[in-house]
Design a protein around this motif. Structure first.
Motif, PDB file in Angstrom:
ATOM      1  N   ARG A   1      34.701  14.143  89.304  1.00 38.18           N
ATOM      2  CA  ARG A   1      34.362  13.053  88.630  1.00 38.18           C
ATOM      3  C   ARG A   1      33.445  13.567  87.360  1.00 38.18           C
ATOM      4  NH1 ARG A   1      32.700   7.936  91.952  1.00 38.18           N
ATOM      5  NH2 ARG A   1      31.427   9.546  92.993  1.00 38.18           N
ATOM      6  N   LYS A   2      32.227  14.248  87.795  1.00 42.64           N
ATOM      7  CA  LYS A   2      31.161  14.702  87.078  1.00 42.64           C
ATOM      8  C   LYS A   2      31.673  15.955  86.395  1.00 42.64           C
ATOM      9  CE  LYS A   2      27.595  12.950  89.752  1.00 42.64           C
ATOM     10  NZ  LYS A   2      26.401  13.301  90.694  1.00 42.64           N
ATOM     11  N   ARG A   3      32.883  16.776  86.675  1.00 43.94           N
ATOM     12  CA  ARG A   3      33.246  17.867  86.196  1.00 43.94           C
ATOM     13  C   ARG A   3      32.181  18.899  86.192  1.00 43.94           C
ATOM     14  NH1 ARG A   3      38.811  17.551  84.925  1.00 43.94           N
ATOM     15  NH2 ARG A   3      39.116  15.403  84.304  1.00 43.94           N
ATOM     16  N   GLN A   4      31.778  19.096  87.603  1.00 40.51           N
ATOM     17  CA  GLN A   4      30.888  20.383  87.886  1.00 40.51           C
ATOM     18  C   GLN A   4      31.374  21.227  88.805  1.00 40.51           C
ATOM     19  OE1 GLN A   4      27.368  18.107  89.073  1.00 40.51           O
ATOM     20  NE2 GLN A   4      26.504  17.528  87.139  1.00 40.51           N
ATOM     21  N   PHE A   5      31.037  22.567  89.008  1.00 39.34           N
ATOM     22  CA  PHE A   5      31.442  23.545  89.847  1.00 39.34           C
ATOM     23  C   PHE A   5      30.452  24.241  90.385  1.00 39.34           C
ATOM     24  CE2 PHE A   5      34.637  25.986  91.895  1.00 39.34           C
ATOM     25  CZ  PHE A   5      34.408  27.382  91.683  1.00 39.34           C
ATOM     26  N   LEU A   6      30.248  24.493  91.651  1.00 41.50           N
ATOM     27  CA  LEU A   6      29.159  25.110  92.302  1.00 41.50           C
ATOM     28  C   LEU A   6      29.475  25.856  93.530  1.00 41.50           C
ATOM     29  CD1 LEU A   6      26.740  22.060  92.873  1.00 41.50           C
ATOM     30  CD2 LEU A   6      26.713  23.635  90.938  1.00 41.50           C
ATOM     31  N   THR A   7      29.074  27.215  93.374  1.00 43.38           N
ATOM     32  CA  THR A   7      29.239  28.272  94.444  1.00 43.38           C
ATOM     33  C   THR A   7      28.071  28.349  95.142  1.00 43.38           C
ATOM     34  OG1 THR A   7      29.223  30.069  93.003  1.00 43.38           O
ATOM     35  CG2 THR A   7      31.153  29.003  93.031  1.00 43.38           C
ATOM     36  N   SER A   8      28.236  29.096  96.328  1.00 42.67           N
ATOM     37  CA  SER A   8      27.194  29.609  97.334  1.00 42.67           C
ATOM     38  C   SER A   8      26.528  31.043  96.494  1.00 42.67           C
ATOM     39  CB  SER A   8      27.542  29.845  98.466  1.00 42.67           C
ATOM     40  OG  SER A   8      28.598  30.566  98.773  1.00 42.67           O
TER      41      SER A   8
ATOM     42  N   THR B   1      21.285  33.217 104.525  1.00 45.31           N
ATOM     43  CA  THR B   1      21.370  34.629 105.235  1.00 45.31           C
ATOM     44  C   THR B   1      22.953  34.513 106.000  1.00 45.31           C
ATOM     45  OG1 THR B   1      18.839  34.617 105.596  1.00 45.31           O
ATOM     46  CG2 THR B   1      20.457  35.975 107.177  1.00 45.31           C
ATOM     47  N   VAL B   2      23.137  33.214 106.723  1.00 43.91           N
ATOM     48  CA  VAL B   2      24.528  33.335 107.275  1.00 43.91           C
ATOM     49  C   VAL B   2      25.524  33.522 106.204  1.00 43.91           C
ATOM     50  CG1 VAL B   2      26.070  31.840 108.631  1.00 43.91           C
ATOM     51  CG2 VAL B   2      23.588  32.123 109.275  1.00 43.91           C
ATOM     52  N   LEU B   3      25.338  32.794 105.167  1.00 48.38           N
ATOM     53  CA  LEU B   3      26.591  32.853 104.207  1.00 48.38           C
ATOM     54  C   LEU B   3      26.758  34.342 103.520  1.00 48.38           C
ATOM     55  CD1 LEU B   3      26.440  29.670 101.903  1.00 48.38           C
ATOM     56  CD2 LEU B   3      28.077  30.316 103.446  1.00 48.38           C
ATOM     57  N   GLU B   4      25.523  35.116 103.434  1.00 51.36           N
ATOM     58  CA  GLU B   4      25.812  36.461 103.071  1.00 51.36           C
ATOM     59  C   GLU B   4      26.149  37.251 103.983  1.00 51.36           C
ATOM     60  OE1 GLU B   4      21.753  36.020  99.861  1.00 51.36           O
ATOM     61  OE2 GLU B   4      21.607  37.172 101.973  1.00 51.36           O
ATOM     62  N   GLN B   5      25.798  37.181 105.283  1.00 48.52           N
ATOM     63  CA  GLN B   5      26.367  37.929 106.133  1.00 48.52           C
ATOM     64  C   GLN B   5      27.923  37.748 106.550  1.00 48.52           C
ATOM     65  OE1 GLN B   5      23.665  37.589 109.644  1.00 48.52           O
ATOM     66  NE2 GLN B   5      22.026  38.867 108.775  1.00 48.52           N
ATOM     67  N   SER B   6      28.296  36.444 106.439  1.00 52.69           N
ATOM     68  CA  SER B   6      29.720  35.992 106.851  1.00 52.69           C
ATOM     69  C   SER B   6      30.735  36.696 106.102  1.00 52.69           C
ATOM     70  CB  SER B   6      29.771  34.461 107.138  1.00 52.69           C
ATOM     71  OG  SER B   6      29.672  33.941 105.725  1.00 52.69           O
ATOM     72  N   GLY B   7      29.967  36.888 104.701  1.00 48.65           N
ATOM     73  CA  GLY B   7      31.064  37.315 103.434  1.00 48.65           C
ATOM     74  C   GLY B   7      31.980  36.185 102.956  1.00 48.65           C
ATOM     75  N   GLU B   8      31.722  35.112 103.432  1.00 48.27           N
ATOM     76  CA  GLU B   8      32.470  33.985 102.733  1.00 48.27           C
ATOM     77  C   GLU B   8      31.886  33.360 101.621  1.00 48.27           C
ATOM     78  OE1 GLU B   8      33.772  31.287 105.908  1.00 48.27           O
ATOM     79  OE2 GLU B   8      34.800  32.604 106.894  1.00 48.27           O
ATOM     80  N   VAL B   9      32.371  32.802 100.714  1.00 50.09           N
ATOM     81  CA  VAL B   9      31.754  32.028  99.570  1.00 50.09           C
ATOM     82  C   VAL B   9      32.312  30.619  99.637  1.00 50.09           C
ATOM     83  CG1 VAL B   9      31.615  31.778  97.187  1.00 50.09           C
ATOM     84  CG2 VAL B   9      32.152  34.074  98.057  1.00 50.09           C
ATOM     85  N   VAL B  10      31.442  29.713  99.691  1.00 48.56           N
ATOM     86  CA  VAL B  10      31.751  28.134  99.738  1.00 48.56           C
ATOM     87  C   VAL B  10      31.338  27.625  98.257  1.00 48.56           C
ATOM     88  CG1 VAL B  10      30.844  25.973 100.758  1.00 48.56           C
ATOM     89  CG2 VAL B  10      30.906  28.180 102.217  1.00 48.56           C
ATOM     90  N   PHE B  11      32.573  26.877  98.115  1.00 52.32           N
ATOM     91  CA  PHE B  11      32.344  26.209  96.573  1.00 52.32           C
ATOM     92  C   PHE B  11      32.838  24.626  96.820  1.00 52.32           C
ATOM     93  CE2 PHE B  11      36.855  27.333  97.265  1.00 52.32           C
ATOM     94  CZ  PHE B  11      37.493  26.177  96.899  1.00 52.32           C
ATOM     95  N   ASP B  12      32.168  23.958  95.544  1.00 47.96           N
ATOM     96  CA  ASP B  12      32.141  22.504  95.604  1.00 47.96           C
ATOM     97  C   ASP B  12      32.651  22.044  94.244  1.00 47.96           C
ATOM     98  OD1 ASP B  12      31.932  19.664  95.786  1.00 47.96           O
ATOM     99  OD2 ASP B  12      29.762  19.754  96.164  1.00 47.96           O
ATOM    100  N   VAL B  13      33.422  21.338  93.962  1.00 49.43           N
ATOM    101  CA  VAL B  13      34.134  20.719  92.690  1.00 49.43           C
ATOM    102  C   VAL B  13      33.937  19.367  92.665  1.00 49.43           C
ATOM    103  CG1 VAL B  13      36.011  20.737  90.926  1.00 49.43           C
ATOM    104  CG2 VAL B  13      35.658  22.951  92.693  1.00 49.43           C
ATOM    105  N   ASP B  14      33.111  18.880  91.900  1.00 48.50           N
ATOM    106  CA  ASP B  14      32.740  17.525  91.821  1.00 48.50           C
ATOM    107  C   ASP B  14      33.801  17.118  90.432  1.00 48.50           C
ATOM    108  OD1 ASP B  14      32.067  14.884  90.929  1.00 48.50           O
ATOM    109  OD2 ASP B  14      30.078  14.973  91.609  1.00 48.50           O
TER     110      ASP B  14
END
Length: 993
Positions: free
Chosen positions: A715-722, A700-713
């Motif tokens: 070593r595992k070559r993985q990319f995730l976003t909120s 909810t806070v992420l949706e209301q804040s309008g910001e997108v959080v991302f995480d790039v691993d």
């Protein structure tokens, strides 16, 4: 050396260490170092290491200014959001915190300037503070500006802008964020009211209680219990700051907060919910409340055969399942009214039902993450999020590239579209329902079944399906949403979204649990055989053995009796030591306890069995008792196991959550007793509730804040976003890595920004910790949104492990700045370049090199009789004449040419790459077009133009020289009788009338 580079008082090397270090340097640099000196070096090094060990934990002095919820005292001890947040930091850094009182926030800033404190929290970002202090890159929370009034003012409603425009509103003098209220009101089409300023917030509240104000503007985190919110705007983050000299302190704090956000992403949301619950709630506004008051009962379409998600009771025709119950809870909270309509046409999609007007809403619609969403309807936020799997026999090799046969229920259109889009190699086979699909897999008519886990797991609990398992590598998620017709009022979707977000997680979990329990059927003879087939074969073999070896029966009887006594003793020992207890019940109204072990009574707080204890019904919570009796009676016939979550009353009056699992066994003609295992699930219940709340609050806070959080691993070559990425851009994020494991830029950013993205990555690879960049990221509708990307590198032993960061939407800011820049270069009357912008544009093109057969020219245009026009017909007509001249100039010349107004009736044109004969014809066309006639109040004036043309020859020393030559040509045209044009350097003036 680190201290010399970043001097600060908190982490100083002891003076004795500095002296020893200097001795080691002298000893090591000696040209002739004997054996004593050589032995001295390691000895001094050991002493240095011992001296550098910290004698005690570092103490950080934190400013503690009064603010409800953030800084407050609980029985004389500091408490609140900031204190609990720093407690998490303490566990990661080993620091101890000393909270230093400050009368106000302003006083706390002064204490930081004087060095009386080391750290200050709850600080919003301003450029002035950023120049004075060192900010932590990671925010420690989110707030917004709110328009606040008293709850007793019931006539004032959230976002009733017409009413708000007439209120008396106050603010604190110097509160910068109150200035945005005027823009916020103008965006709503209202005239902003005038603000009355006071010295502090206490004086503002005093004025409101005295009736001098209707409302005031301040941070929503300062909302009191007797106050409510009328409007919210300008969401912003707050941070920790320290002095510029505290480099090491802020570096350690940044690392600790970064790890906290990764390991406990919902922690900040949990704190906001605890101390500032008003931030997570969005009230219904006046328009929405009016809509609810006048809205008829809405027809909700649901799938009639997707147990337990939704189904129709064949006896009553009533809508049953998780989604209908969630909508009933939503209706109870919001005031909307629903009528449930089964979507029984298996060949029609929810969009078809909406298009035909059969329903107003469709429940349980899933977003297809590959294909575009059907334009016939708009989707709400998720009402129910659950997992989807492929289910197959044990040992099945699952791969997206294999040609597998997939069994699907024929009425699940979303599942059919998902499989076709994500697994194109699979062949879909349709069956009547989920149970028929399971049967097809068991009989090898299909290889796998694809379905929601809720709809399958209760069936897999039956022993007959023991050979079918879920394939974990195939997991996906189904976000069941409400679909609204595209033609429906916008208020309806807003009400649904707000109400869905506000649903209580405990109530949602209970609805899910109840519906799964309802669809779970008792075991029949087939299940009994599958579950106990091994035991049945053993019994048959034993009976055969007994029949053939009856001679040994007496000897075996004694041995078996002894073994039975031993087993009974072991069983009693086990049941007394498990985390719970064992009881036997008589199935009647009181649920009399026939027998209970010591562990059961100990779990309820009794050291011994209470004398004359009542039945179990006396210990069950009143709300759970009807459900418990119903479930226990349903299990009375036959032997079956059941699981039931209840609350039992402890001896101290508290309620203990337990799981009761038991079997009702028929014992001859006697009443059927029920033997139960009772387990304490307090920890499990707490964890389940906390995880669900943290996940929803974080989302909810992420949706209301309008910001997108991302995480790039890396070593595992993985990319995730909120999830906010999909909300912001209308699509899923493109893969960060290709199939070959290499970084790919395809469709990640605007083609012109690929180099900027590659530079950002290179800076991270080169060791920079935090990097910022401004990029354009494509949205699903084809737009490119300007975003600020912040990336922080997390390393180990110098090697990058992860990149974490956030994406902030700055599209409006960039486009506003671009428009402001355009306006600064344009003449307000004619929309042509002003004199300064025209000069800069021409200077950038100098020196001009001549092309074969083409020329570059500077035209100076002056209007004839313009002063007469102003004097005779007035300046209003004169302005119209100038605007008309601007349009003529823009239409005659190309977009590549520069056209400007120098002021008054003087204009200038810069033309590049044009043949000379074409230029002459264009100048002639301009002269003809500028013969204008104006008439006003019986008087008229005719305008014409004189034009001087200078052709660049590449020898001009400056722009001013070229302009002077064009001016000279203009002067000759004026002298020759006006209404003509003259080329510089030509003896024969061209273009005479």
């Amino acid at each position: 050396e680190r201290e010399r580079e970043h001097p600060q008082p908190l982490f100083r090397m002891p003076k004795i260490c500095m002296k020893i270090t200097e001795k080691i340097r002298l000893a090591a640099s000696a040209k002739s170092c004997g054996r004593p000196a050589a032995l001295l070096i390691p000895a001094l090094a050991v002493v240095l290491c011992l001296q550098c060990l910290p004698a005690q934990a570092t103490t950080i002095r934190v400013g503690f200014y009064p603010q409800a919820g953030f800084h407050e005292y609980d029985h004389g001890r500091p408490a609140g959001y900031d204190v609990e947040y720093l407690e998490k930091i303490r566990r990661r850094t080993g620091w101890s915190f000393q909270f230093v009182p400050a009368p106000t926030f302003k006083a706390a800033l002064e204490m930081l300037d004087m060095g009386e404190i080391d750290l200050l929290g709850g600080v919003q970002w301003t450029s002035e503070r950023a120049a004075r202090y060192r900010y932590c890159p990671y925010a420690s929370g989110t707030t917004s500006v709110a328009l606040i009034t008293l709850k007793k003012n019931r006539e004032l409603i959230f976002e009733d802008f017409q009413r708000l425009a007439g209120l008396r509103i106050g603010s604190v003098r110097g509160y910068e964020r109150a200035k945005g209220f005027a823009d916020y009101m103008r965006m709503q089409g209202c005239v902003p009211p005038r603000l009355t300023e006071y010295d502090d917030i206490a004086e503002v509240r005093q004025a409101m209680h005295a009736g001098k104000l209707d409302a005031f503007l301040y941070s929503i985190t300062h909302l009191n219990d007797d106050e409510k919110v009328l409007a919210r705007y300008n969401p912003t983050s707050f941070f920790y700051i320290t002095g510029k000299e505290h480099f090491a302190l802020m570096t350690a704090l940044e690392e600790a907060i970064g790890q906290l956000k990764l390991n406990q992403p919902g922690f900040e949301i949990q704190l906001l919910q605890t101390y500032f619950p008003q931030i997570a709630r969005t009230p219904l506004n006046k328009t929405e409340l009016d809509f609810i008051a006048h809205s008829p009962s809405l027809r909700v379409g649901y799938a009639p055969a997707r147990r337990p998600i939704s189904w129709m009771d064949e006896g009553t025709g009533q809508a049953m399942g998780i989604l209908p119950d969630l909508l009933r809870l939503l209706a109870q909270n919001s005031g909307l009214r629903f009528t449930f309509v089964p979507m029984s046409d298996k060949n029609a999609t929810p969009a078809d039902h909406l298009a035909r007007g059969d329903i107003d809403l469709a429940a349980g619609v899933m977003i297809n993450t590959v294909d575009q969403m059907d334009p016939a309807f708009i989707l709400s936020v998720p009402a129910l999020r659950s997992s989807m799997f492929f289910f197959g026999k044990k040992g099945l090799s699952f791969s997206s590239g294999r040609h597998l046969r997939v069994a699907l229920p024929e009425d699940w259109h979303d599942g059919r579209q998902y499989v076709a889009a994500v697994y194109p190699a699979f062949h879909v086979q349709l069956y009547a329902d989920t149970e028929a699909c399971l049967k097809a897999v068991e009989q090898n008519e299909a290889d796998v079944l694809f379905q929601n886990a809720f709809a399958v797991n209760y069936l897999l609990a039956r022993p007959r399906h023991a050979n079918i398992i879920s394939l974990p590598q195939s997991q996906a998620f189904e976000d069941a949403r409400l679909a609204v017709s595209a033609a429906a009022p916008t208020e309806l979707l807003s009400i649904l979204n707000k109400s869905l977000i506000g649903l209580d997680e405990k109530q949602k979990d209970q609805i899910i649990s109840d519906n799964i329990s309802i669809v779970t059927a008792p075991l029949d003879l087939t299940d009994f055989f599958h579950q106990y087939q091994g035991a049945l074969f053993i019994i048959a073999a034993l009976l055969l053995a007994v029949g053939t070896v009856t001679i040994y029966a007496l000897r075996l009887r004694r041995r078996n009796e002894k073994a039975a006594l031993e087993n009974e003793r072991r069983l009693a020992y086990i049941t007394d030591n498990i985390d719970g207890g064992v009881i036997s019940l008589r199935i009647n109204e009181a649920l009399n306890i026939l027998d209970a072990n010591h562990g059961f009574w100990q779990m309820l707080g009794y050291a011994e069995v209470p004398p004359g204890h009542p039945g179990l019904a006396a210990y069950i919570h009143p709300e759970d008792l009807p459900r418990a009796r119903k479930r226990i009676r349903a299990k009375q016939c036959g032997e079956s196991a059941s699981g039931l979550e209840l609350r039992l009353r402890r001896r101290d009056g508290g309620w203990l959550p337990v799981l009761l699992r038991g079997s009702a066994i028929k014992e001859g003609d006697m009443d059927t007793p029920m033997h139960c295992l009772v387990m304490d699930i307090t920890t499990l219940t707490d964890i389940r509730e906390r995880l669900a709340q943290e996940e929803e609050l974080y989302r909810t806070v992420l949706e209301q804040s309008g910001e997108v959080v991302f995480d790039v691993d890396m070593r595992k070559r993985q990319f995730l976003t909120s999830p906010n990425f999909h909300t912001k851009f209308g699509r899923e994020c493109v893969p960060f890595y290709g199939a070959d494991g290499k970084v790919c830029n395809n469709q990640a950013v605007h083609p012109d920004d690929v180099d900027i993205l590659e530079e950002l990555r290179q800076r991270i690879r080169n060791g920079e910790r935090t990097v910022f960049a401004v990029l354009r990221i494509p949205a699903a509708d084809g737009r490119f949104i300007w975003c600020r990307v912040q990336t922080t590198r997390i390393s180990k032993d110098g090697a990058p492990l992860r990149m974490v960061g956030k994406i902030v939407d700055i599209d409006d800011e960039v486009r506003k700045n671009t428009e402001l820049e355009r306006r600064s270069q344009r003449d307000s009357l004619t929309d042509l370049y002003n004199k300064q912008a025209f000069q800069e544009k021409v200077r950038r093109c100098l020196p001009v090199s001549k092309e074969s057969g083409k020329e570059s020219a500077l035209l100076f245009v002056d209007l004839d009789n313009f002063k007469t026009l102003n004097d005779t017909l007035g300046h209003m007509v004169g302005d119209k004449a100038l605007a008309a001249v601007g349009k003529i100039l823009s239409s005659v010349f190309r977009n590549a040419d520069a056209v400007g107004r120098f002021g008054g009736d003087e204009f200038c044109v810069f033309v590049r790459g044009i043949p000379r004969n074409v230029l002459r014809k264009r100048v002639e066309s301009l002269r003809t077009a500028l013969r204008l006639h104006f008439e006003e109040n019986g008087q008229h004036v005719d305008l014409s133009s004189s034009i001087g043309v200078y052709l660049f020859d590449g020898n001009e020393s400056s722009y001013e020289e070229a302009l002077q030559r064009a001016d000279q040509a203009l002067y000759r045209a004026k002298q020759s009788g006006k209404d003509r044009f003259t080329f510089h350097g030509e003896t024969d003036e061209s273009g005479s009338a």
